[in-house]
Motif scaffolding. Structure first.
Motif, PDB file in Angstrom:
ATOM      1  N   ASN A  64      53.379  40.870 -28.376  1.00  0.00           N
ATOM      2  CA  ASN A  64      53.677  40.670 -26.961  1.00  0.00           C
ATOM      3  C   ASN A  64      52.625  39.826 -26.246  1.00  0.00           C
ATOM      4  OD1 ASN A  64      56.128  42.575 -26.190  1.00  0.00           O
ATOM      5  ND2 ASN A  64      54.850  43.728 -27.631  1.00  0.00           N
ATOM      6  N   GLY A  65      51.688  39.276 -27.009  1.00  0.00           N
ATOM      7  CA  GLY A  65      50.654  38.440 -26.410  1.00  0.00           C
ATOM      8  C   GLY A  65      49.687  39.208 -25.536  1.00  0.00           C
ATOM      9  N   LEU A  66      49.446  40.479 -25.881  1.00  0.00           N
ATOM     10  CA  LEU A  66      48.593  41.336 -25.055  1.00  0.00           C
ATOM     11  C   LEU A  66      47.358  41.823 -25.803  1.00  0.00           C
ATOM     12  CD1 LEU A  66      51.435  43.555 -23.505  1.00  0.00           C
ATOM     13  CD2 LEU A  66      50.319  41.580 -22.447  1.00  0.00           C
ATOM     14  N   GLN A  67      47.025  41.179 -26.920  1.00  0.00           N
ATOM     15  CA  GLN A  67      45.901  41.676 -27.707  1.00  0.00           C
ATOM     16  C   GLN A  67      44.559  41.446 -27.025  1.00  0.00           C
ATOM     17  OE1 GLN A  67      47.728  39.022 -28.340  1.00  0.00           O
ATOM     18  NE2 GLN A  67      46.733  37.535 -29.700  1.00  0.00           N
ATOM     19  N   HIS A  68      44.495  40.487 -26.111  1.00  0.00           N
ATOM     20  CA  HIS A  68      43.263  40.253 -25.356  1.00  0.00           C
ATOM     21  C   HIS A  68      43.308  41.052 -24.057  1.00  0.00           C
ATOM     22  CE1 HIS A  68      42.122  37.176 -28.175  1.00  0.00           C
ATOM     23  NE2 HIS A  68      43.252  36.518 -27.965  1.00  0.00           N
ATOM     24  N   PHE A  69      42.173  41.595 -23.684  1.00  0.00           N
ATOM     25  CA  PHE A  69      42.152  42.514 -22.547  1.00  0.00           C
ATOM     26  C   PHE A  69      42.614  41.843 -21.255  1.00  0.00           C
ATOM     27  CE2 PHE A  69      39.914  44.330 -18.864  1.00  0.00           C
ATOM     28  CZ  PHE A  69      40.509  45.581 -18.862  1.00  0.00           C
ATOM     29  N   ASP A  70      42.207  40.610 -21.013  1.00  0.00           N
ATOM     30  CA  ASP A  70      42.606  39.947 -19.769  1.00  0.00           C
ATOM     31  C   ASP A  70      44.123  39.837 -19.659  1.00  0.00           C
ATOM     32  OD1 ASP A  70      40.000  39.750 -19.091  1.00  0.00           O
ATOM     33  OD2 ASP A  70      39.838  37.572 -19.241  1.00  0.00           O
ATOM     34  N   SER A  71      44.784  39.566 -20.783  1.00  0.00           N
ATOM     35  CA  SER A  71      46.250  39.484 -20.771  1.00  0.00           C
ATOM     36  C   SER A  71      46.861  40.850 -20.489  1.00  0.00           C
ATOM     37  CB  SER A  71      46.755  38.946 -22.114  1.00  0.00           C
ATOM     38  OG  SER A  71      46.244  37.662 -22.370  1.00  0.00           O
ATOM     39  N   TRP A  72      46.317  41.874 -21.139  1.00  0.00           N
ATOM     40  CA  TRP A  72      46.817  43.238 -20.929  1.00  0.00           C
ATOM     41  C   TRP A  72      46.582  43.677 -19.485  1.00  0.00           C
ATOM     42  CZ3 TRP A  72      44.843  47.944 -19.435  1.00  0.00           C
ATOM     43  CH2 TRP A  72      45.593  49.078 -19.770  1.00  0.00           C
TER      44      TRP A  72
END
Length: 329
Positions: A64-72
C-alpha cells in the motif's frame, strides 16, 4: 516529521534487531512465524501503532506504499498543536504532537489482519467496583519557592546558558517529581510538612487499617520514587519500634518514613512490609500469601515490582498511588 512530540528521531539497536528477526521469520514461514502478545499495543504514542504494523505486516504496508513512516503518518495521522503544562510545572506552552487518527476504519481493517483485539467489554471478566478518590494537598512555602527555582533552571536550559551535563530538562522534571512527593527528597534536612502528600497517605492508610480491623483488610501502596535499598530493607527488618522512636527526624526514603509513622501509630511492624524484601518468585508468592491471609495488611511496592502478577486481592480494600509512573498504562 521534525519538532513533533512523541516521535523519536533516533534509531534503537534493539528495535532494528527485532525488525530484522521478524523479517527473517516472515520470509521462511510465509508471514506466519511471529506472534506478539500485549495488553497495551499503544501505551505512550500513536507511533507505536506503526511500529507494531511494521513488525507484523511489513509486506502489507509495502503493497500500500505505507512502509515509510511519513507515508503512513500522512495517511492515518494528524499533528495537533495544543497548550500543555511545561516540564517545570509553572506555565503553559504550545506543543505540537502526533496525536489524532483519521481514516481510522481503513487503519483498523488493515490492523485486524494481524490483531485479535479483545476489550474489557468483550471479555466481561469479573472485576470489583472501584471508587476513585483524588486527595488534594497544598504545597508548603518551601515547595512553592522550589518550584519557582525549577522554572528559572528551565529558562537557563532553554537559553543554553548551562551545559547539558550540568542541568537539563530531564533533571528538572525528575526534581519536580521528587518535590511533588516530598520536599525532603530534594534536601533531607528540610522539615517534614504535616500536610504533605506522604503524610496524607499515612493518615488514609491508618484510618482504613483501623476501620477494617475485624476483616483484616489489606492495602497496597504504590510509590516509584524513593524506594528502599537492600541495605535499608535489612536494617528495617532488624530494628524495633523503640529504635524508630529514638530517630524521629531521620529521613532516608519515603518507604521507611511511612512505615515508621504507621508503626508509631500502632500498626504492628510485621503487618507493614515492602515488596522489595522478596527477591525471588518464591518469596513473592509467600509475601502475597501473607497478604491474602491477613498476616500482612499494608504492602508497599513500585510499579515495576508490584504492578503485574500481584495475586493478593482476596482481602484488598484500598490501593494508594503516591506518584505517577512514566508510562501510566
Amino acid at each position: 516529521m521534525r519538532n513533533v512530540g512523541g516521535i523519536a528521531q533516533t534509531e534503537a539497536q534493539k528495535s532494528s534487531d527485532l525488525f530484522m528477526k521478524c523479517r527473517y521469520l516472515d520470509e521462511i514461514t510465509g508471514n506466519r512465524g511471529v506472534v506478539f502478545a500485549t495488553g497495551t499495543p499503544i501505551s505512550n504514542s500513536m507511533v507505536e501503532m506503526y511500529s507494531v504494523q511494521r513488525y507484523l505486516q511489513y509486506d502489507t504496508l509495502a503493497r500500500n506504499g505505507l512502509q515509510h513512516f511519513d507515508s503512513w503518518a500522512s495517511t492515518f495521522g494528524e499533528t495537533v498543536t495544543a497548550l500543555e503544562l511545561a516540564p517545570e510545572g509553572t506555565n503553559y506552552r504550545a506543543k505540537t504532537r502526533f496525536a489524532k487518527f483519521y481514516n481510522l476504519p481503513e487503519l483498523m481493517q488493515m490492523f485486524r489482519e494481524v490483531a485479535d483485539i479483545q476489550t474489557a467489554d468483550m471479555l466481561k471478566l469479573p472485576v470489583p467496583k472501584v471508587n476513585y478518590h483524588n486527595i488534594k494537598t497544598k504545597p508548603s512555602q518551601i515547595q512553592t519557592e522550589m518550584v519557582a527555582g525549577l522554572a528559572k533552571r528551565a529558562e537557563k536550559v532553554r537559553a543554553r546558558l548551562v551545559k547539558p551535563q550540568s542541568d537539563n530538562m530531564l533533571k528538572i522534571t525528575n526534581d519536580g517529581r521528587k518535590l511533588a512527593l516530598d520536599q525532603r527528597l530534594i534536601d533531607p534536612m528540610l522539615p517534614d510538612d504535616p500536610n504533605s502528600k506522604v503524610n496524607a497517605c499515612v493518615d488514609n492508610v491508618y484510618r482504613i487499617w483501623e476501620g477494617h480491623a475485624d476483616t483484616k483488610a489489606a492495602q497496597l501502596v504504590f510509590c516509584d520514587l524513593s524506594t528502599p535499598t537492600n541495605k535499608k530493607i535489612i536494617e528495617t527488618q532488624e530494628v524495633s519500634e523503640n529504635v524508630f522512636a529514638m530517630l524521629p527526624n531521620q529521613f532516608d526514603n519515603v518507604y521507611d518514613d511511612m512505615r515508621k509513622k504507621l508503626i508509631q501509630r500502632g500498626i504492628p511492624a510485621e503487618q507493614v512490609r515492602f515488596i522489595h524484601e522478596a527477591t525471588t518468585d518464591a518469596q513473592k508468592k509467600e509475601m502475597f500469601a501473607k497478604v491474602r491471609s491477613g498476616e500482612v495488611r499494608v504492602l508497599f511496592g513500585s510499579t515495576q515490582k508490584m504492578g503485574a502478577g500481584t495475586n493478593c486481592q482476596d482481602r484488598l480494600i484500598a490501593i494508594h498511588n503516591l506518584d505517577c509512573p512514566w508510562k501510566p498504562s
